[in-house]
Design a protein around this motif. Structure first.
Motif, mmCIF file in Angstrom:
data_model
loop_
_atom_site.group_PDB
_atom_site.id
_atom_site.type_symbol
_atom_site.label_atom_id
_atom_site.label_comp_id
_atom_site.label_asym_id
_atom_site.label_seq_id
_atom_site.Cartn_x
_atom_site.Cartn_y
_atom_site.Cartn_z
ATOM 1 N N PHE A 174 0.816 -1.223 0.000
ATOM 2 C CA PHE A 174 0.000 0.000 0.000
ATOM 3 C C PHE A 174 0.847 1.269 0.000
ATOM 4 N N SER A 179 3.305 1.225 -5.176
ATOM 5 C CA SER A 179 2.205 0.241 -5.291
ATOM 6 C C SER A 179 1.509 0.290 -6.642
ATOM 7 N N PRO A 183 -4.513 -0.963 -4.697
ATOM 8 C CA PRO A 183 -4.170 -0.692 -3.296
ATOM 9 C C PRO A 183 -3.914 0.797 -3.033
ATOM 10 N N ARG A 187 -5.937 3.127 -0.157
ATOM 11 C CA ARG A 187 -5.293 3.951 0.868
ATOM 12 C C ARG A 187 -5.629 5.428 0.674
ATOM 13 N N TYR A 304 -7.785 -4.098 5.000
ATOM 14 C CA TYR A 304 -6.938 -2.906 5.163
ATOM 15 C C TYR A 304 -7.237 -2.233 6.513
ATOM 16 N N VAL A 312 2.269 0.884 6.101
ATOM 17 C CA VAL A 312 2.444 0.291 4.768
ATOM 18 C C VAL A 312 3.480 -0.823 4.877
#
Ligand SMILES: NC(=O)C1=CN([C@@H]2O[C@H](COP(=O)(O)OP(=O)(O)OC[C@H]3O[C@@H](n4cnc5c(N)ncnc54)[C@H](OP(=O)(O)O)[C@@H]3O)[C@@H](O)[C@H]2O)C=CC1
Ligand SMILES: C[C@H]1O[C@H](OP(=O)(O)OP(=O)(O)OC[C@H]2O[C@@H](n3cnc4c(=O)[nH]c(N)nc43)[C@H](O)[C@@H]2O)[C@@H](O)[C@@H](O)C1=O
Length: 314
Positions: A174, A179, A183, A187, A304, A312
Protein backbone atom coordinates in the motif's frame (compact mmCIF):
# COMPACT_ATOMS: atom_id res chain seq x y z
CA UNK A 1 0.73 -33.51 -5.79
CA UNK A 2 1.00 -35.75 -2.71
CA UNK A 3 -0.17 -33.90 0.42
CA UNK A 4 3.21 -34.59 2.00
CA UNK A 5 5.19 -33.39 -1.03
CA UNK A 6 7.98 -30.88 -0.33
CA UNK A 7 6.74 -27.62 -1.85
CA UNK A 8 8.92 -24.49 -2.00
CA UNK A 9 6.91 -21.25 -2.23
CA UNK A 10 9.44 -18.59 -3.23
CA UNK A 11 8.17 -15.17 -2.10
CA UNK A 12 5.81 -16.62 0.51
CA UNK A 13 5.37 -13.31 2.34
CA UNK A 14 4.25 -11.38 -0.75
CA UNK A 15 0.76 -10.70 -2.07
CA UNK A 16 0.73 -13.79 -4.31
CA UNK A 17 3.10 -16.00 -2.30
CA UNK A 18 1.12 -15.60 0.93
CA UNK A 19 -2.10 -16.44 -0.92
CA UNK A 20 -0.48 -19.55 -2.41
CA UNK A 21 0.59 -20.63 1.09
CA UNK A 22 -2.99 -20.10 2.40
CA UNK A 23 -4.43 -22.06 -0.52
CA UNK A 24 -1.96 -24.96 -0.17
CA UNK A 25 -2.53 -25.19 3.58
CA UNK A 26 -6.31 -25.11 3.11
CA UNK A 27 -5.95 -27.94 0.57
CA UNK A 28 -4.06 -30.06 3.11
CA UNK A 29 -0.50 -29.73 1.82
CA UNK A 30 1.56 -30.00 4.96
CA UNK A 31 5.20 -29.86 3.88
CA UNK A 32 5.72 -26.27 2.70
CA UNK A 33 9.24 -24.86 2.54
CA UNK A 34 9.63 -21.06 2.79
CA UNK A 35 12.47 -18.54 3.18
CA UNK A 36 12.38 -14.76 3.55
CA UNK A 37 14.66 -12.75 1.27
CA UNK A 38 16.80 -11.99 4.34
CA UNK A 39 17.23 -15.73 4.94
CA UNK A 40 17.79 -16.55 1.26
CA UNK A 41 18.46 -13.89 -1.36
CA UNK A 42 17.47 -15.67 -4.55
CA UNK A 43 19.68 -13.30 -6.54
CA UNK A 44 22.64 -15.17 -5.04
CA UNK A 45 23.45 -18.19 -7.20
CA UNK A 46 25.56 -20.10 -4.64
CA UNK A 47 23.12 -19.64 -1.76
CA UNK A 48 20.20 -20.65 -3.98
CA UNK A 49 21.91 -23.81 -5.21
CA UNK A 50 22.96 -24.76 -1.65
CA UNK A 51 19.36 -24.28 -0.48
CA UNK A 52 17.98 -26.53 -3.23
CA UNK A 53 20.65 -29.18 -2.57
CA UNK A 54 19.79 -29.23 1.13
CA UNK A 55 15.97 -28.92 0.98
CA UNK A 56 15.40 -30.77 -2.33
CA UNK A 57 11.87 -29.45 -2.94
CA UNK A 58 9.70 -31.58 -5.25
CA UNK A 59 7.49 -28.66 -6.40
CA UNK A 60 8.31 -24.96 -6.74
CA UNK A 61 6.07 -21.88 -7.06
CA UNK A 62 8.11 -18.82 -8.09
CA UNK A 63 6.18 -15.90 -6.57
CA UNK A 64 9.41 -14.13 -5.56
CA UNK A 65 10.09 -11.09 -7.70
CA UNK A 66 10.83 -7.39 -7.79
CA UNK A 67 7.32 -6.02 -8.27
CA UNK A 68 5.73 -2.57 -8.36
CA UNK A 69 3.32 -0.23 -10.08
CA UNK A 70 3.85 1.94 -13.11
CA UNK A 71 5.94 4.64 -11.38
CA UNK A 72 8.15 2.11 -9.58
CA UNK A 73 8.76 0.27 -12.87
CA UNK A 74 9.50 3.53 -14.65
CA UNK A 75 11.85 4.75 -11.89
CA UNK A 76 13.94 1.64 -11.22
CA UNK A 77 14.32 -0.19 -14.57
CA UNK A 78 17.74 -1.63 -13.71
CA UNK A 79 16.50 -3.19 -10.45
CA UNK A 80 13.40 -4.58 -12.14
CA UNK A 81 15.33 -6.32 -14.90
CA UNK A 82 18.31 -7.43 -12.78
CA UNK A 83 16.45 -8.77 -9.74
CA UNK A 84 13.84 -10.63 -11.75
CA UNK A 85 16.35 -12.18 -14.16
CA UNK A 86 18.62 -13.28 -11.29
CA UNK A 87 15.78 -14.74 -9.21
CA UNK A 88 14.34 -16.65 -12.16
CA UNK A 89 17.68 -17.88 -13.52
CA UNK A 90 18.85 -19.10 -10.12
CA UNK A 91 15.60 -20.79 -9.10
CA UNK A 92 14.96 -22.42 -12.48
CA UNK A 93 18.54 -23.71 -12.86
CA UNK A 94 18.80 -24.90 -9.24
CA UNK A 95 15.44 -26.68 -9.71
CA UNK A 96 16.90 -28.51 -12.69
CA UNK A 97 20.13 -29.42 -10.86
CA UNK A 98 18.22 -30.76 -7.83
CA UNK A 99 15.56 -32.65 -9.80
CA UNK A 100 12.44 -30.64 -8.96
CA UNK A 101 9.43 -32.55 -10.34
CA UNK A 102 7.39 -29.52 -11.44
CA UNK A 103 7.75 -25.72 -11.25
CA UNK A 104 5.31 -22.86 -11.84
CA UNK A 105 6.67 -19.42 -12.76
CA UNK A 106 4.41 -16.41 -12.21
CA UNK A 107 4.70 -13.78 -14.91
CA UNK A 108 2.26 -11.03 -15.78
CA UNK A 109 0.04 -9.92 -18.66
CA UNK A 110 2.39 -6.94 -19.06
CA UNK A 111 4.53 -9.29 -21.21
CA UNK A 112 2.21 -8.71 -24.17
CA UNK A 113 2.60 -5.94 -26.78
CA UNK A 114 1.32 -2.48 -25.81
CA UNK A 115 -1.24 -2.50 -28.63
CA UNK A 116 -2.04 -6.21 -28.84
CA UNK A 117 -5.53 -7.05 -30.15
CA UNK A 118 -7.94 -7.28 -27.20
CA UNK A 119 -8.68 -9.49 -25.40
CA UNK A 120 -5.04 -10.55 -25.41
CA UNK A 121 -4.37 -14.20 -26.28
CA UNK A 122 -1.23 -15.97 -25.05
CA UNK A 123 0.00 -16.29 -28.66
CA UNK A 124 0.24 -12.48 -28.93
CA UNK A 125 3.59 -12.79 -27.10
CA UNK A 126 6.48 -11.13 -29.00
CA UNK A 127 4.24 -9.92 -31.86
CA UNK A 128 4.84 -6.20 -31.21
CA UNK A 129 6.60 -3.53 -29.15
CA UNK A 130 6.11 -3.56 -25.38
CA UNK A 131 4.77 -0.83 -23.08
CA UNK A 132 7.86 1.35 -22.34
CA UNK A 133 7.00 2.02 -18.66
CA UNK A 134 7.49 -1.63 -17.75
CA UNK A 135 9.54 -3.07 -20.63
CA UNK A 136 12.55 -4.13 -18.48
CA UNK A 137 10.27 -6.08 -16.15
CA UNK A 138 8.34 -7.56 -19.08
CA UNK A 139 11.58 -8.62 -20.81
CA UNK A 140 12.67 -10.38 -17.61
CA UNK A 141 9.35 -12.21 -17.40
CA UNK A 142 9.51 -13.18 -21.09
CA UNK A 143 13.05 -14.50 -20.47
CA UNK A 144 11.61 -16.60 -17.62
CA UNK A 145 9.01 -18.11 -19.96
CA UNK A 146 11.69 -18.87 -22.57
CA UNK A 147 13.91 -20.46 -19.89
CA UNK A 148 11.10 -22.76 -18.75
CA UNK A 149 10.34 -23.76 -22.36
CA UNK A 150 14.05 -24.31 -23.16
CA UNK A 151 14.63 -26.47 -20.07
CA UNK A 152 11.49 -28.49 -20.88
CA UNK A 153 12.76 -29.03 -24.45
CA UNK A 154 16.40 -29.86 -23.66
CA UNK A 155 16.13 -31.54 -20.26
CA UNK A 156 12.57 -32.88 -20.24
CA UNK A 157 11.57 -30.75 -17.23
CA UNK A 158 7.96 -29.83 -16.37
CA UNK A 159 8.17 -26.06 -15.88
CA UNK A 160 4.91 -24.17 -16.52
CA UNK A 161 4.13 -20.43 -16.65
CA UNK A 162 1.08 -18.49 -15.47
CA UNK A 163 0.38 -14.90 -16.56
CA UNK A 164 -1.99 -13.15 -14.11
CA UNK A 165 -3.53 -9.79 -14.95
CA UNK A 166 -3.48 -6.96 -12.35
CA UNK A 167 -4.19 -8.58 -9.02
CA UNK A 168 -5.07 -7.31 -5.54
CA UNK A 169 -6.11 -8.51 -2.11
CA UNK A 170 -4.92 -8.92 1.48
CA UNK A 171 -1.24 -8.30 2.18
CA UNK A 172 -0.81 -6.08 -0.87
CA UNK A 173 1.75 -3.26 -1.00
CA UNK A 174 0.00 0.00 0.00
CA UNK A 175 2.99 2.32 -0.37
CA UNK A 176 1.70 5.27 -2.38
CA UNK A 177 4.76 5.50 -4.64
CA UNK A 178 5.65 1.88 -5.40
CA UNK A 179 2.20 0.24 -5.29
CA UNK A 180 -0.26 -0.68 -8.00
CA UNK A 181 -3.38 1.37 -8.63
CA UNK A 182 -5.97 -0.59 -6.67
CA UNK A 183 -4.17 -0.69 -3.30
CA UNK A 184 -3.11 2.94 -3.84
CA UNK A 185 -6.77 3.91 -4.32
CA UNK A 186 -7.87 2.05 -1.18
CA UNK A 187 -5.29 3.95 0.87
CA UNK A 188 -5.82 7.32 -0.85
CA UNK A 189 -9.60 7.29 -0.50
CA UNK A 190 -9.40 5.97 3.06
CA UNK A 191 -7.00 8.73 4.12
CA UNK A 192 -8.98 11.41 2.23
CA UNK A 193 -12.17 10.40 4.01
CA UNK A 194 -10.40 10.32 7.38
CA UNK A 195 -8.85 13.77 6.84
CA UNK A 196 -11.92 15.36 5.22
CA UNK A 197 -9.94 16.15 2.04
CA UNK A 198 -11.94 17.68 -0.81
CA UNK A 199 -10.31 15.65 -3.60
CA UNK A 200 -8.22 12.57 -4.33
CA UNK A 201 -5.44 12.80 -6.92
CA UNK A 202 -5.59 10.19 -9.67
CA UNK A 203 -2.45 9.59 -11.77
CA UNK A 204 -2.75 10.04 -15.53
CA UNK A 205 -5.99 10.65 -17.42
CA UNK A 206 -8.18 7.97 -15.83
CA UNK A 207 -9.01 6.69 -19.33
CA UNK A 208 -6.85 3.48 -19.46
CA UNK A 209 -8.69 0.23 -18.97
CA UNK A 210 -7.47 -2.39 -16.49
CA UNK A 211 -8.62 -5.87 -15.54
CA UNK A 212 -8.42 -7.03 -11.93
CA UNK A 213 -8.47 -10.48 -10.37
CA UNK A 214 -8.40 -11.25 -6.65
CA UNK A 215 -5.20 -12.84 -5.39
CA UNK A 216 -7.08 -15.79 -3.84
CA UNK A 217 -8.36 -16.63 -7.32
CA UNK A 218 -4.78 -16.38 -8.66
CA UNK A 219 -3.53 -18.70 -5.92
CA UNK A 220 -6.27 -21.24 -6.66
CA UNK A 221 -5.54 -21.01 -10.39
CA UNK A 222 -1.82 -21.54 -9.70
CA UNK A 223 -2.54 -24.71 -7.68
CA UNK A 224 -5.01 -25.84 -10.37
CA UNK A 225 -2.35 -25.43 -13.09
CA UNK A 226 0.34 -27.14 -11.00
CA UNK A 227 -2.00 -30.12 -10.60
CA UNK A 228 -3.52 -30.20 -14.11
CA UNK A 229 -1.46 -28.36 -16.75
CA UNK A 230 1.52 -29.89 -18.59
CA UNK A 231 1.72 -27.47 -21.53
CA UNK A 232 4.70 -25.31 -22.42
CA UNK A 233 2.67 -22.25 -23.40
CA UNK A 234 1.91 -19.56 -20.80
CA UNK A 235 -1.64 -19.48 -19.40
CA UNK A 236 -3.44 -16.19 -18.66
CA UNK A 237 -5.19 -15.85 -15.30
CA UNK A 238 -7.86 -13.16 -15.21
CA UNK A 239 -11.48 -12.18 -14.70
CA UNK A 240 -12.03 -11.26 -18.36
CA UNK A 241 -13.67 -8.01 -17.18
CA UNK A 242 -12.18 -4.52 -17.51
CA UNK A 243 -13.04 -1.00 -16.39
CA UNK A 244 -11.46 2.44 -16.68
CA UNK A 245 -9.22 3.79 -13.95
CA UNK A 246 -11.83 6.52 -13.39
CA UNK A 247 -14.56 3.89 -12.91
CA UNK A 248 -12.30 2.01 -10.49
CA UNK A 249 -11.74 5.23 -8.53
CA UNK A 250 -15.50 5.77 -8.33
CA UNK A 251 -16.02 2.18 -7.12
CA UNK A 252 -13.33 2.46 -4.43
CA UNK A 253 -14.72 5.86 -3.32
CA UNK A 254 -18.14 4.24 -2.90
CA UNK A 255 -16.72 1.28 -0.93
CA UNK A 256 -14.72 3.59 1.34
CA UNK A 257 -17.53 6.15 1.63
CA UNK A 258 -15.54 9.10 0.25
CA UNK A 259 -17.87 11.84 -1.06
CA UNK A 260 -15.28 14.27 -2.49
CA UNK A 261 -14.01 14.81 -6.02
CA UNK A 262 -11.30 13.40 -8.30
CA UNK A 263 -8.35 15.42 -9.61
CA UNK A 264 -6.28 14.00 -12.50
CA UNK A 265 -2.48 14.45 -12.47
CA UNK A 266 -1.44 14.52 -16.14
CA UNK A 267 2.26 14.49 -15.15
CA UNK A 268 1.96 10.78 -14.32
CA UNK A 269 2.02 8.10 -17.06
CA UNK A 270 -1.10 6.26 -18.23
CA UNK A 271 0.89 3.22 -19.37
CA UNK A 272 -0.74 0.76 -21.72
CA UNK A 273 -4.25 1.84 -22.80
CA UNK A 274 -5.80 -1.61 -22.32
CA UNK A 275 -4.61 -5.06 -21.23
CA UNK A 276 -7.70 -7.27 -21.08
CA UNK A 277 -6.55 -10.89 -21.00
CA UNK A 278 -8.19 -13.61 -23.06
CA UNK A 279 -8.95 -16.27 -20.43
CA UNK A 280 -10.42 -18.92 -22.74
CA UNK A 281 -7.39 -21.22 -22.38
CA UNK A 282 -7.71 -21.54 -18.59
CA UNK A 283 -11.51 -21.71 -18.89
CA UNK A 284 -11.12 -24.64 -21.30
CA UNK A 285 -8.74 -26.28 -18.82
CA UNK A 286 -11.53 -26.08 -16.23
CA UNK A 287 -10.82 -23.03 -14.04
CA UNK A 288 -12.76 -19.77 -13.68
CA UNK A 289 -12.38 -16.86 -11.27
CA UNK A 290 -14.94 -16.69 -8.43
CA UNK A 291 -14.43 -13.35 -6.63
CA UNK A 292 -16.14 -10.34 -8.27
CA UNK A 293 -14.47 -6.93 -8.13
CA UNK A 294 -17.25 -5.65 -5.85
CA UNK A 295 -16.76 -8.54 -3.39
CA UNK A 296 -12.98 -8.21 -3.63
CA UNK A 297 -12.94 -4.45 -3.04
CA UNK A 298 -15.14 -4.81 0.03
CA UNK A 299 -13.11 -7.65 1.54
CA UNK A 300 -9.77 -6.00 0.76
CA UNK A 301 -10.87 -2.71 2.33
CA UNK A 302 -12.06 -4.64 5.41
CA UNK A 303 -8.65 -6.32 5.58
CA UNK A 304 -6.94 -2.91 5.16
CA UNK A 305 -8.91 -1.47 8.07
CA UNK A 306 -7.95 -4.40 10.31
CA UNK A 307 -4.31 -4.63 9.32
CA UNK A 308 -2.86 -1.52 7.75
CA UNK A 309 -4.59 1.63 8.90
CA UNK A 310 -1.88 4.18 8.21
CA UNK A 311 0.94 1.66 7.97
CA UNK A 312 2.44 0.29 4.77
CA UNK A 313 4.35 -2.89 3.94
CA UNK A 314 6.23 -1.62 0.88
N1 LIG B 1 0.87 -7.51 -7.91
C1 LIG B 1 0.37 -7.59 -9.12
O1 LIG B 1 -0.51 -6.81 -9.54
C2 LIG B 1 0.86 -8.66 -10.07
C3 LIG B 1 1.90 -9.56 -9.72
N2 LIG B 1 2.26 -10.52 -10.62
C4 LIG B 1 3.38 -11.46 -10.34
O2 LIG B 1 3.18 -12.17 -9.13
C5 LIG B 1 4.45 -12.44 -8.53
C6 LIG B 1 4.43 -11.97 -7.10
O3 LIG B 1 4.08 -10.61 -7.09
P1 LIG B 1 3.55 -9.94 -5.72
O4 LIG B 1 3.12 -11.01 -4.79
O5 LIG B 1 2.60 -8.86 -6.13
O6 LIG B 1 4.88 -9.27 -5.16
P2 LIG B 1 5.24 -8.80 -3.66
O7 LIG B 1 6.13 -7.64 -3.82
O8 LIG B 1 4.00 -8.71 -2.86
O9 LIG B 1 6.09 -10.05 -3.11
C7 LIG B 1 7.31 -10.34 -3.70
C8 LIG B 1 8.03 -11.34 -2.83
O10 LIG B 1 9.25 -11.65 -3.47
C9 LIG B 1 10.23 -11.78 -2.47
N3 LIG B 1 11.53 -11.36 -3.00
C10 LIG B 1 11.81 -10.20 -3.64
N4 LIG B 1 13.13 -10.16 -3.93
C11 LIG B 1 13.67 -11.32 -3.44
C12 LIG B 1 14.98 -11.86 -3.40
N5 LIG B 1 16.01 -11.21 -3.94
N6 LIG B 1 15.16 -13.07 -2.83
C13 LIG B 1 14.12 -13.74 -2.28
N7 LIG B 1 12.85 -13.28 -2.27
C14 LIG B 1 12.65 -12.08 -2.85
C15 LIG B 1 9.83 -10.90 -1.30
O11 LIG B 1 10.26 -11.58 -0.12
P3 LIG B 1 10.39 -10.87 1.34
O12 LIG B 1 9.02 -10.45 1.70
O13 LIG B 1 10.91 -11.98 2.21
O14 LIG B 1 11.38 -9.75 1.15
C16 LIG B 1 8.32 -10.84 -1.44
O15 LIG B 1 7.69 -11.67 -0.51
C17 LIG B 1 5.49 -11.73 -9.38
O16 LIG B 1 6.09 -12.66 -10.25
C18 LIG B 1 4.69 -10.74 -10.18
O17 LIG B 1 5.28 -10.55 -11.45
C19 LIG B 1 1.65 -10.65 -11.85
C20 LIG B 1 0.64 -9.78 -12.21
C21 LIG B 1 0.19 -8.76 -11.35
C1 LIG C 1 0.36 -5.65 -13.04
C2 LIG C 1 0.97 -4.60 -13.90
O1 LIG C 1 1.13 -3.45 -13.10
C3 LIG C 1 1.92 -2.44 -13.65
O2 LIG C 1 1.30 -1.93 -14.79
P1 LIG C 1 0.04 -0.96 -14.63
O3 LIG C 1 -1.19 -1.77 -14.62
O4 LIG C 1 0.14 0.14 -15.66
O5 LIG C 1 0.33 -0.34 -13.21
P2 LIG C 1 -0.47 0.46 -12.12
O6 LIG C 1 -1.43 -0.44 -11.43
O7 LIG C 1 0.56 1.15 -11.29
O8 LIG C 1 -1.28 1.60 -12.96
C4 LIG C 1 -2.44 1.31 -13.65
C5 LIG C 1 -3.06 2.61 -14.11
O9 LIG C 1 -3.58 3.30 -12.96
C6 LIG C 1 -3.20 4.66 -13.01
N1 LIG C 1 -3.19 5.24 -11.65
C7 LIG C 1 -4.00 6.27 -11.26
N2 LIG C 1 -3.73 6.61 -9.98
C8 LIG C 1 -2.74 5.75 -9.56
C9 LIG C 1 -2.05 5.64 -8.31
O10 LIG C 1 -2.30 6.39 -7.32
N3 LIG C 1 -1.13 4.62 -8.23
C10 LIG C 1 -0.85 3.81 -9.29
N4 LIG C 1 0.08 2.83 -9.13
N5 LIG C 1 -1.47 3.92 -10.50
C11 LIG C 1 -2.40 4.88 -10.61
C12 LIG C 1 -1.82 4.59 -13.66
O11 LIG C 1 -1.46 5.90 -14.13
C13 LIG C 1 -2.08 3.59 -14.76
O12 LIG C 1 -2.72 4.21 -15.86
C14 LIG C 1 3.30 -2.94 -13.97
O13 LIG C 1 3.87 -3.46 -12.81
C15 LIG C 1 3.20 -4.04 -14.94
O14 LIG C 1 4.50 -4.61 -15.10
C16 LIG C 1 2.25 -5.07 -14.47
O15 LIG C 1 2.52 -6.26 -14.56
Amino acid sequence: MDKGARIFVAGHRGLVGSAIVRTLQAAGYRNLITRTSAELDLREQGATRAFFEKERPEYVFIAAAKVGGIVANNSYPAEFIYDNLMIQNNVIHASYLSGVQKLLLLGSTCIYPKLAPQPIREDALLTGPLEPTNEPYAIAKIAGIKMCQSYNRQYGTRYICAMPTNLYGPNDNFDLTTSHVLPAFIRKFHEAKASGAENVVIWGSGTPYREFVHVDDVAEASLFLMENYEGWEPVNIGSGEELTIRALAEQVAAVVGFKGGLVFDASKPDGTPRKLSDVSRIHELGWRHRITLEEGLNSTYAWYLENQGGGVRG
